[in-house]
Design an enzyme around this catalytic site. Structure first.
Site, PDB file in Angstrom:
ATOM      1  N   ILE A 123      -7.883   9.235  16.944  1.00  0.00           N
ATOM      2  CA  ILE A 123      -9.179   9.634  16.410  1.00  0.00           C
ATOM      3  C   ILE A 123     -10.116   8.432  16.407  1.00  0.00           C
ATOM      4  CG2 ILE A 123      -8.480   9.265  13.991  1.00  0.00           C
ATOM      5  CD1 ILE A 123     -10.279  11.796  13.389  1.00  0.00           C
ATOM      6  N   GLY A 131     -17.216   0.892   9.519  1.00  0.00           N
ATOM      7  CA  GLY A 131     -15.842   1.210   9.194  1.00  0.00           C
ATOM      8  C   GLY A 131     -15.785   2.412   8.270  1.00  0.00           C
ATOM      9  N   SER A 132     -15.696   2.155   6.967  1.00  0.00           N
ATOM     10  CA  SER A 132     -15.647   3.245   6.001  1.00  0.00           C
ATOM     11  C   SER A 132     -16.979   3.982   5.907  1.00  0.00           C
ATOM     12  CB  SER A 132     -15.252   2.697   4.624  1.00  0.00           C
ATOM     13  OG  SER A 132     -13.946   2.157   4.659  1.00  0.00           O
ATOM     14  N   GLU A 243      -5.865  13.548   5.253  1.00  0.00           N
ATOM     15  CA  GLU A 243      -5.636  12.206   5.789  1.00  0.00           C
ATOM     16  C   GLU A 243      -5.221  11.239   4.677  1.00  0.00           C
ATOM     17  OE1 GLU A 243      -7.958   8.612   8.209  1.00  0.00           O
ATOM     18  OE2 GLU A 243      -8.858  10.604   8.066  1.00  0.00           O
ATOM     19  N   GLN A 280      19.561 -10.833 -15.521  1.00  0.00           N
ATOM     20  CA  GLN A 280      18.633 -10.012 -16.300  1.00  0.00           C
ATOM     21  C   GLN A 280      17.225 -10.064 -15.722  1.00  0.00           C
ATOM     22  OE1 GLN A 280      17.187 -10.991 -20.437  1.00  0.00           O
ATOM     23  NE2 GLN A 280      18.504  -9.237 -20.950  1.00  0.00           N
ATOM     24  N   THR A 366     -11.291   2.281   2.699  1.00  0.00           N
ATOM     25  CA  THR A 366     -10.765   1.188   1.883  1.00  0.00           C
ATOM     26  C   THR A 366     -10.514   1.664   0.460  1.00  0.00           C
ATOM     27  OG1 THR A 366     -12.923   0.411   1.117  1.00  0.00           O
ATOM     28  CG2 THR A 366     -12.120  -0.465   3.234  1.00  0.00           C
TER      29      THR A 366
END
Length: 380
Positions: A123, A131-132, A243, A280, A366
């Site tokens: 895609i 980008g975003s 997605e 521990q 993001t």
């Protein structure tokens, strides 16, 4: 009570997929990592065995199954310690655009090949300067009669080298409203004007063929548009729920694989003359990691159940995407800290996992974008 239950058919699918991964994937992962790509032949084997695109209607060769099949695939691939065979991207992110918005002709032409693994998909959303921020993309698509001319560039495209079919987002430069200008198209490998650039050398995902893609006077039929012209942004918004859920499922599965490995390591290896698991300090680290992973699994399983019921969980999947990917990276960090010197060499599988998980907070939007989405819906 388990949130997700599985049918006998799904359990058989899980069993067969586990065997497939043990015989056809795991023995070759190190070579694929070195080659920086997974052979196309493996995709075809996976498709022939019925493990690709399980949600596609049986009319096109799929199982017609629900999202639980996708969870099974994500779990199985997470245990193979690599990310190159990105079946989730193909089956659960890209192909659904064709399945939902494609014309009957496009479905008949491409879906059977996507199911069989003969057609690997990618895609194209991310660009060098977008980008975003999907609305900021510059790739154009100008419709002229029966053709569409695409010009522009995409980058960080997973399956970019191997892909036989690309779903691409592009805008009409004549439309001023950037949200109404966007449409989605499918472009086949070999189309004149569609070329590949570099296969990107990345921090992680070494066996994943991530690439730059270029389009110069790339002419495709107008029938290769998905849905109506100008509806691309709304289509992307509708599919981003799945997605992001796919990403969250992958993050939880990755964290579970890391936890299982480090617990086993601490049981079998000594430090200071006794098993590390008897310390521990180590116990507290492992228990805190296990609690994180269980919280993530419970959250994601509930969202998977809601998604199967077709509920609107846009806000919740945005939250799950940022929380699970941060948690997975945190789990890898803590595992490396427990290992100490043992976690500094490439022979340690946690080193690869740490690299591969880091980018998950960036792709599919993001984590900061995810928080902004949640804040908006909270009225903040």
């Amino acid at each position: 009570m388990e949130i997700l239950t599985y049918t006998p058919e799904q359990e058989d699918f899980r069993r067969r997929l586990r065997i497939f991964c043990e015989t056809e994937v795991v023995p070759y992962v190190d070579q694929w990592e070195a080659d920086r790509i997974v052979p196309k032949s493996v995709w075809r084997k996976m498709g022939a065995a019925g493990f690709l695109c399980p949600s596609v209607d049986p009319v096109y060769g799929g199982l017609g199954g629900d999202f639980r099949y996708s969870v099974i695939v994500a779990e199985a691939l997470a245990r193979t310690a690599h990310t190159g065979l990105a079946a989730g991207l193909h089956s659960d992110v890209v192909v659904p655009y064709i399945d939902t918005y494609g014309s009957d002709a496009l479905k008949r032409r491409y879906l059977p090949r996507c199911v069989s693994g003969e057609c690997i998909t990618a895609i194209g959303m991310t660009e060098p300067d977008a980008g975003s921020d999907l609305a900021g993309m510059r790739t154009t698509a100008v419709e002229e009669g029966d053709s569409v001319i695409v010009d522009g560039a995409k980058t960080f495209i997973s399956n970019g080298i191997n892909c036989d079919l690309l779903v691409i987002a592009a805008r009409d430069p004549a439309v001023e409203n950037k949200y109404e200008a966007m449409s989605l198209y499918v472009i086949e490998d070999g189309t004149p004007g569609f070329t590949r650039g570099r296969r990107l050398d990345k921090l992680g995902w070494h066996s994943q063929d991530t690439a730059e893609l270029f389009f110069s006077n790339c002419r495709i039929p107008v029938g290769h548009r998905l849905g109506e012209k100008g509806m691309g942004f709304l289509m992307l918004m509708e599919k981003l729920q799945q997605e992001r859920l796919t990403c969250a499922v992958g993050a939880v599965c990755g964290a579970e694989a890391i936890l299982a490995w480090i617990v086993d390591y601490c049981r079998k290896n000594n430090r200071g003359g006794r098993p590390m698991a008897k310390s521990q300090a180590v116990q507290f680290e492992l228990v805190e990691m296990a609690a994180d992973v269980k919280v993530g699994r419970t959250f994601v399983d509930k969202l998977v159940a809601d998604h199967i019921e077709k509920k609107n969980i846009v806000v919740e999947t945005a939250m799950a995407k940022f929380w699970t990917t941060d948690m997975a990276s945190r789990t890898a960090d803590r595992a490396l800290s427990i290992l100490g010197d043992g976690g500094t060499t490439e022979s340690c599988p946690i080193v690869r996992a740490w690299r591969d998980l880091r980018v998950m907070s960036i792709f599919a939007g993001t984590n900061e974008i995810m928080k902004g989405i949640a804040a908006k819906f909270m009225g903040l």
